[in-house]
Design a protein around this motif. Structure first.
Motif, PDB file in Angstrom:
ATOM      1  N   GLY A  31       0.776  -1.241   0.000  1.00 31.96           N
ATOM      2  CA  GLY A  31       0.000   0.000   0.000  1.00 31.96           C
ATOM      3  C   GLY A  31       0.803   1.285   0.000  1.00 31.96           C
ATOM      4  N   GLU A  32       2.106   1.210  -0.271  1.00 31.09           N
ATOM      5  CA  GLU A  32       2.972   2.377  -0.105  1.00 31.09           C
ATOM      6  C   GLU A  32       2.748   3.481  -1.136  1.00 31.09           C
ATOM      7  OE1 GLU A  32       6.976   1.072  -0.525  1.00 31.09           O
ATOM      8  OE2 GLU A  32       6.747   0.428  -2.616  1.00 31.09           O
ATOM      9  N   ALA A  33       2.040   3.180  -2.236  1.00 36.28           N
ATOM     10  CA  ALA A  33       1.844   4.186  -3.284  1.00 36.28           C
ATOM     11  C   ALA A  33       0.460   4.799  -3.268  1.00 36.28           C
ATOM     12  CB  ALA A  33       2.105   3.564  -4.664  1.00 36.28           C
ATOM     13  N   HIS A  36      -1.683  10.719  -2.034  1.00 40.66           N
ATOM     14  CA  HIS A  36      -1.176  11.874  -2.769  1.00 40.66           C
ATOM     15  C   HIS A  36      -0.210  12.715  -1.945  1.00 40.66           C
ATOM     16  CE1 HIS A  36      -4.758  12.773  -0.520  1.00 40.66           C
ATOM     17  NE2 HIS A  36      -4.500  14.078  -0.553  1.00 40.66           N
ATOM     18  N   GLU A  37      -0.111  12.432  -0.636  1.00 36.53           N
ATOM     19  CA  GLU A  37       0.790  13.197   0.219  1.00 36.53           C
ATOM     20  C   GLU A  37       1.785  12.301   0.955  1.00 36.53           C
ATOM     21  OE1 GLU A  37      -2.199  16.946   1.250  1.00 36.53           O
ATOM     22  OE2 GLU A  37      -1.996  15.285   2.676  1.00 36.53           O
ATOM     23  N   GLN A  38       1.310  11.201   1.495  1.00 35.67           N
ATOM     24  CA  GLN A  38       2.191  10.266   2.191  1.00 35.67           C
ATOM     25  C   GLN A  38       2.687   9.193   1.239  1.00 35.67           C
ATOM     26  OE1 GLN A  38      -0.572   9.182   5.530  1.00 35.67           O
ATOM     27  NE2 GLN A  38       1.242   9.548   6.777  1.00 35.67           N
ATOM     28  N   VAL A  39       3.914   8.735   1.457  1.00 36.48           N
ATOM     29  CA  VAL A  39       4.467   7.630   0.659  1.00 36.48           C
ATOM     30  C   VAL A  39       5.370   6.791   1.561  1.00 36.48           C
ATOM     31  CG1 VAL A  39       4.398   8.833  -1.565  1.00 36.48           C
ATOM     32  CG2 VAL A  39       6.414   9.048  -0.115  1.00 36.48           C
ATOM     33  N   ALA A  45       2.798   1.579   7.195  1.00 37.63           N
ATOM     34  CA  ALA A  45       2.447   1.337   8.598  1.00 37.63           C
ATOM     35  C   ALA A  45       1.020   1.790   8.880  1.00 37.63           C
ATOM     36  CB  ALA A  45       3.430   2.065   9.508  1.00 37.63           C
ATOM     37  N   ARG A  46       0.653   2.934   8.341  1.00 36.80           N
ATOM     38  CA  ARG A  46      -0.706   3.450   8.549  1.00 36.80           C
ATOM     39  C   ARG A  46      -1.739   2.499   7.948  1.00 36.80           C
ATOM     40  NH1 ARG A  46      -3.246   9.087   6.067  1.00 36.80           N
ATOM     41  NH2 ARG A  46      -5.206   9.011   7.256  1.00 36.80           N
ATOM     42  N   ARG A  47      -1.473   2.018   6.748  1.00 34.16           N
ATOM     43  CA  ARG A  47      -2.447   1.165   6.073  1.00 34.16           C
ATOM     44  C   ARG A  47      -2.552  -0.215   6.725  1.00 34.16           C
ATOM     45  NH1 ARG A  47      -2.778   1.718  -0.291  1.00 34.16           N
ATOM     46  NH2 ARG A  47      -4.800   0.820   0.272  1.00 34.16           N
ATOM     47  N   ARG A  48      -1.459  -0.700   7.311  1.00 34.60           N
ATOM     48  CA  ARG A  48      -1.533  -1.955   8.062  1.00 34.60           C
ATOM     49  C   ARG A  48      -2.472  -1.808   9.264  1.00 34.60           C
ATOM     50  NH1 ARG A  48       4.049  -3.253   6.486  1.00 34.60           N
ATOM     51  NH2 ARG A  48       3.954  -5.309   5.471  1.00 34.60           N
ATOM     52  N   LEU A  49      -2.362  -0.694   9.955  1.00 38.87           N
ATOM     53  CA  LEU A  49      -3.234  -0.441  11.099  1.00 38.87           C
ATOM     54  C   LEU A  49      -4.688  -0.303  10.661  1.00 38.87           C
ATOM     55  CD1 LEU A  49      -1.062   2.090  13.146  1.00 38.87           C
ATOM     56  CD2 LEU A  49      -1.532  -0.306  13.715  1.00 38.87           C
ATOM     57  N   LEU A 177     -10.439   5.989   1.744  1.00 42.70           N
ATOM     58  CA  LEU A 177     -11.818   6.372   1.456  1.00 42.70           C
ATOM     59  C   LEU A 177     -12.087   7.852   1.679  1.00 42.70           C
ATOM     60  CD1 LEU A 177     -13.796   4.248   0.375  1.00 42.70           C
ATOM     61  CD2 LEU A 177     -11.930   3.218   1.668  1.00 42.70           C
ATOM     62  N   PHE A 178     -11.318   8.500   2.564  1.00 41.54           N
ATOM     63  CA  PHE A 178     -11.539   9.920   2.840  1.00 41.54           C
ATOM     64  C   PHE A 178     -10.439  10.819   2.282  1.00 41.54           C
ATOM     65  CE2 PHE A 178     -13.606   7.913   6.702  1.00 41.54           C
ATOM     66  CZ  PHE A 178     -14.879   7.917   6.127  1.00 41.54           C
ATOM     67  N   GLU A 179      -9.375  10.229   1.751  1.00 41.90           N
ATOM     68  CA  GLU A 179      -8.259  11.037   1.274  1.00 41.90           C
ATOM     69  C   GLU A 179      -7.863  10.657  -0.167  1.00 41.90           C
ATOM     70  OE1 GLU A 179      -5.144  10.782   4.260  1.00 41.90           O
ATOM     71  OE2 GLU A 179      -6.603  11.047   5.881  1.00 41.90           O
ATOM     72  N   TRP A 180      -7.243   9.509  -0.320  1.00 40.83           N
ATOM     73  CA  TRP A 180      -6.662   9.149  -1.614  1.00 40.83           C
ATOM     74  C   TRP A 180      -7.697   8.978  -2.725  1.00 40.83           C
ATOM     75  CZ3 TRP A 180      -3.241   9.379  -5.071  1.00 40.83           C
ATOM     76  CH2 TRP A 180      -3.071   8.395  -6.055  1.00 40.83           C
TER      77      TRP A 180
END
Length: 261
Positions: A31-33, A36-39, A45-49, A177-180
């Motif tokens: 999920g690292e890509a 639009h702001e975080q990479v 780590a965020r997406r795993r949580l 769902l709320f950002e990317w």
């Protein structure tokens, strides 16, 4: 990717989990890509949580692998990893993407699962894990693509009663769902700021997606359930069974999909 299982098959996962079955959601990519702001590692780590929180809603298990997001290929390494996973979990049903899809990662996963299906029974490959004596049933998740051919549903699952759980799971994937995803649709300014407003907005977004599925596959739903019952189904998940794995016999249909036609 983290969130694809919930987006495409969240209702089916909820039904199985509620019936006491073991449900595991595997994201092949990290999920690292998907932002639009975080990479990179921070986003991974965020997406795993987020994935773990979503799975917890229904009592499922989440696992995010380390293959790079946006650069996935149907390599031998990926095929062997999937063979090892299927042999280890020993599932009755594997649900994945079709081989024709807008996202190259989705296509790669679909190819890799197809190529692994028969090989889970071959002793000479991935010999450190005991083989299966028979393939699991493999089902393709719903999509609305038409080329080279549209999804051809073998099973229609009514997920109207599971819709709230689907929304709750997807609300855990805040980065997506709320950002990317709103960013990719030029709709970021439309996302409410408060949690209650966001969930209401998300419910409308996901509801529209599921209504399109219900409309597209209404003739199949009506053929399975009858017109009167089909008209009452606000949201459905249609699944096509892969011909490259175990066939869905009438007995297996009754056992794997007791809630569906």
């Amino acid at each position: 990717h983290p969130d694809d299982a919930e987006i495409h098959a969240g209702g089916l996962a909820t039904l199985y989990a509620a019936a006491g079955h073991y449900v595991k959601m595997v994201s092949v990519t990290n999920g690292e890509a998907g932002h639009h702001e975080q990479v990179g590692p921070a986003l991974t780590a965020r997406r795993r949580l987020e994935a773990a929180a979503a799975a917890k809603i229904i009592g499922a298990v989440s696992e995010v692998w380390d293959f790079p997001d946006g650069r996935l290929q149907a390599t031998l390494e990926l095929r062997y990893r999937i063979i090892r996973e299927i042999r280890t979990v020993r599932p009755d049903l594997v649900v994945t993407h079709r081989n024709n899809d807008y996202h190259p990662d989705h296509r790669a996963v679909g190819d890799a699962v197809r190529d692994a299906s028969y090989m889970v029974t071959v002793p000479a490959l991935v010999s450190d894990v005991p083989i299966l004596t028979r393939d699991p049933v493999v089902a393709f998740m719903p999509d609305l693509f038409t080329k080279p051919y549209p999804l051809q549903p073998d099973v229609i699952v009514d997920v109207t009663r599971q819709f709230d759980a689907i929304v709750e799971m997807l609300a855990c994937h805040k980065s997506q769902l709320f950002e990317w995803l709103p960013f990719t649709r030029n709709e970021l300014s439309e996302v409410p700021r408060g949690e209650a407003g966001r969930k209401h907005w998300l419910r409308d977004q996901i509801g529209a997606r599921y209504r399109k599925q219900a409309e597209r596959f209404y003739p199949v739903t009506a053929a399975f359930y009858g017109d009167a019952a089909a008209r009452k189904m606000q949201w459905i998940e249609p699944y096509e069974i892969s011909e490259y794995a175990q066939p869905l016999t009438p007995e297996l249909r009754r056992r794997l999909f007791p809630f569906a036609a």
